[in-house]
Enzyme design. Structure first.
Site, PDB file in Angstrom:
ATOM      1  N   PRO A 180       0.751  -1.324  -0.087  1.00  0.00           N
ATOM      2  CA  PRO A 180      -0.062   0.020   0.161  1.00  0.00           C
ATOM      3  C   PRO A 180       0.785   1.297  -0.048  1.00  0.00           C
ATOM      4  CG  PRO A 180      -1.045  -1.509   1.515  1.00  0.00           C
ATOM      5  CD  PRO A 180       0.381  -2.032   1.168  1.00  0.00           C
ATOM      6  N   CYS A 181       0.388   2.199  -0.697  1.00  0.00           N
ATOM      7  CA  CYS A 181       1.088   3.526  -0.756  1.00  0.00           C
ATOM      8  C   CYS A 181       0.341   4.511   0.019  1.00  0.00           C
ATOM      9  CB  CYS A 181       1.019   3.781  -2.145  1.00  0.00           C
ATOM     10  SG  CYS A 181      -0.606   4.139  -2.977  1.00  0.00           S
ATOM     11  N   ILE A 182      -0.538   4.371   0.643  1.00  0.00           N
ATOM     12  CA  ILE A 182      -1.365   5.324   1.208  1.00  0.00           C
ATOM     13  C   ILE A 182      -0.645   6.410   2.226  1.00  0.00           C
ATOM     14  CG2 ILE A 182      -2.339   4.345   2.987  1.00  0.00           C
ATOM     15  CD1 ILE A 182      -4.763   5.777   2.715  1.00  0.00           C
TER      16      ILE A 182
END
Length: 377
Positions: free
Chosen positions: A79-81
Site C-alpha cells: 500500500p502507498c497511502i
C-alpha cells in the site's frame, strides 16, 4: 526443450495485473495474497485457478513457512497511502504502507528465499521522512541477502496515463549475473538523477547493483485508443450538469475548454474536481492523456472524460471501468465481478500491465532465465 516456468508469489495481489503482465513471459503464480474479498473476486473471475492458491487474509496472518519452497520471484505492490504525496505521509510507520515490514518478515520466514523480489510503489517512497524510509527498506532487503537496484518509470511511456512509479529489484547476492554493475549508474529515462543519487548514497553501505536497460518507448499522446464509444446514452451528463461543469472552470480553464470545443478536430480530455480556496471546481489536464488513476474514495479521485471539438456542444461523463482497464494496459480483462465502483477501485490500486511486462522482459527474465529471454513483440 521447453523452458521451465518461473514460479512466483504475488503479495498484495489486488485484481491480478502483475499476473496479467508476467504470465505471458513464462511466470507461473503459485501463491497470491490480498486482504480484500472484492479484489479476489475480480482476480478469480479472470484466473479461475486462483481458488487453489490465493489466500484472502491480512498479511500479518501469513507465515512464510506456508509458502511453496519453489518460489523464485516474489512481487509486492504494498500500500502507498502512507507514502504518497497526496496521503498522510506517515511513511513506513503507517498502518498501510507499514505492511512492507510484514512482506519482508514473510520472505525471511520462507524455507527457501526467492531468487528475486520486485517491489512497486509511488515516488513519494523516496522522500518519505527525508529519505529515511527508503534507506531503512533498502537496509532491510539487503539484510535478507539481496543486492538491490532502483528504477523509476512513468506509465505514460506505454499507455495514455501519467502514472509515475518506482521499482526496487532485488537479486540474491550469490546469483548476481555477470553483467551486473556495481557503483553509480548514468542518468537515463529509467534512472533519473534522483535515482542515481540513491545509488550514490548507498552503494558503499548497502548491497546495490544495476543492469543496463534499453530506453523506454515514447508512448501514446492522446486517449483515442482507450475511449469506450458504445456507452449507453444515459451515461453522458445532462445539460444542467454540463453547464455546472463549465461554470466551475477558472478563466484560464474556460479559455482552454473553448479552444478545444471550437477546434476542427475531435479530442478528449480528462478532468478532476479540485477545491481551490474553499471552492469546488473542475480542471482539465493540459495534455491529452489521463491523470494518475486513483482508488475511488471521493470526488477528486475520479476522472471525468470530456469530448470536445467541431464547435459542437461538449459531452462529459465519468470514465468507465473498461476505460480504466484500458489505461492500465488490461484491455482484455474481464469485468464480470463486483460493482462498477469496486472495479474502478481495483484498477486505481493496481500496476500498469505494460510497465511490469517491460520490466519482466528486460530484467526479470534475463536474470532468472538467461537462455529464455523473450523477443520483442
Amino acid at each position: 526443450m521447453e523452458a521451465k516456468s518461473i514460479n512466483a508469489a504475488e503479495f498484495f495481489a489486488g485484481i491480478g495485473l502483475v499476473r496479467t503482465a508476467l504470465e505471458p513471459l513464462g511466470v507461473n503464480i503459485v501463491w497470491a495474497n490480498d486482504i480484500k474479498q472484492a479484489k479476489f473476486d475480480a482476480y478469480h473471475a479472470n484466473y479461475p485457478d486462483a481458488k487453489d492458491h490465493f489466500k484472502v487474509d491480512d498479511i500479518c496472518n501469513v507465515e512464510g513457512s506456508s509458502l511453496p519452497s519453489s518460489v523464485e520471484l516474489a512481487t509486492s505492490s504494498f500500500p502507498c497511502i502512507d507514502l504518497s504525496l497526496a496521503g498522510n505521509r506517515l511513511g513506513l510507520v503507517g498502518k498501510q504502507s507499514g505492511m512492507f515490514w510484514q512482506f519482508t518478515r514473510v520472505i525471511e520466514e520462507m524455507s527457501t528465499r526467492p531468487r528475486m523480489v520486485l517491489l512497486e510503489n509511488v515516488y513519494g517512497f523516496a522522500t518519505s521522512h527525508g529519505g529515511k524510509d527508503l534507506t531503512d527498506a533498502l537496509h532491510r532487503l539487503s539484510g535478507l541477502g539481496y543486492s538491490l537496484d532502483v528504477l523509476a518509470i512513468d506509465a505514460r511511456h506505454f499507455v495514455p496515463q501519467s502514472r509515475p512509479r518506482m521499482f526496487i529489484l532485488g537479486i540474491l547476492k550469490e546469483e548476481l549475473p555477470k553483467n551486473a554493475h556495481v557503483g553509480v549508474p548514468e542518468t537515463s529515462d529509467v534512472r533519473p538523477a534522483w535515482v542515481t543519487k540513491i545509488h550514490d548514497s548507498h552503494h558503499e553501505d548497502i548491497n546495490m547493483h544495476y543492469l543496463d536497460l534499453p530506453g523506454l518507448p515514447e508512448g501514446p499522446k492522446d486517449l483515442r485508443a482507450i475511449v469506450e464509444h458504445d456507452v449507453p446514452p444515459g451515461v453522458w451528463w445532462d445539460e444542467q450538469r454540463v453547464r455546472a461543469f463549465v461554470g466551475s472552470l477558472s478563466e484560464g480553464q474556460a479559455a482552454r475548454f473553448e479552444t478545444l470545443r471550437t477546434a476542427e478536430s475531435l479530442s478528449y480530455r480528462t478532468a478532476y474536481r479540485r477545491t481551490r480556496q474553499g471552492v469546488s471546481m473542475w480542471e482539465l489536464r493540459r495534455d491529452a492523456i489521463a491523470g494518475c488513476l486513483r482508488t475511488t474514495g471521493g470526488g477528486s479521485s475520479k476522472q471525468a472524460l470530456v469530448e470536445l471539438g467541431h464547435g459542437r456542444e461538449p459531452r462529459i461523463r465519468w470514465m468507465t471501468p473498461r476505460e480504466y482497464a484500458n489505461l492500465m494496459g488490461a484491455a482484455d480483462y474481464k469485468l464480470v465481478a463486483g460493482t462498477p465502483n469496486q472495479q474502478l477501485f481495483g484498477f486505481g490500486d493496481a500496476v500498469v500491465v505494460d510497465v511490469v511486462r517491460w520490466i519482466g522482459k528486460n530484467y526479470l527474465i534475463p536474470v532468472l532465465r538467461p537462455d529464455n529471454r523473450p523477443g520483442d513483440e
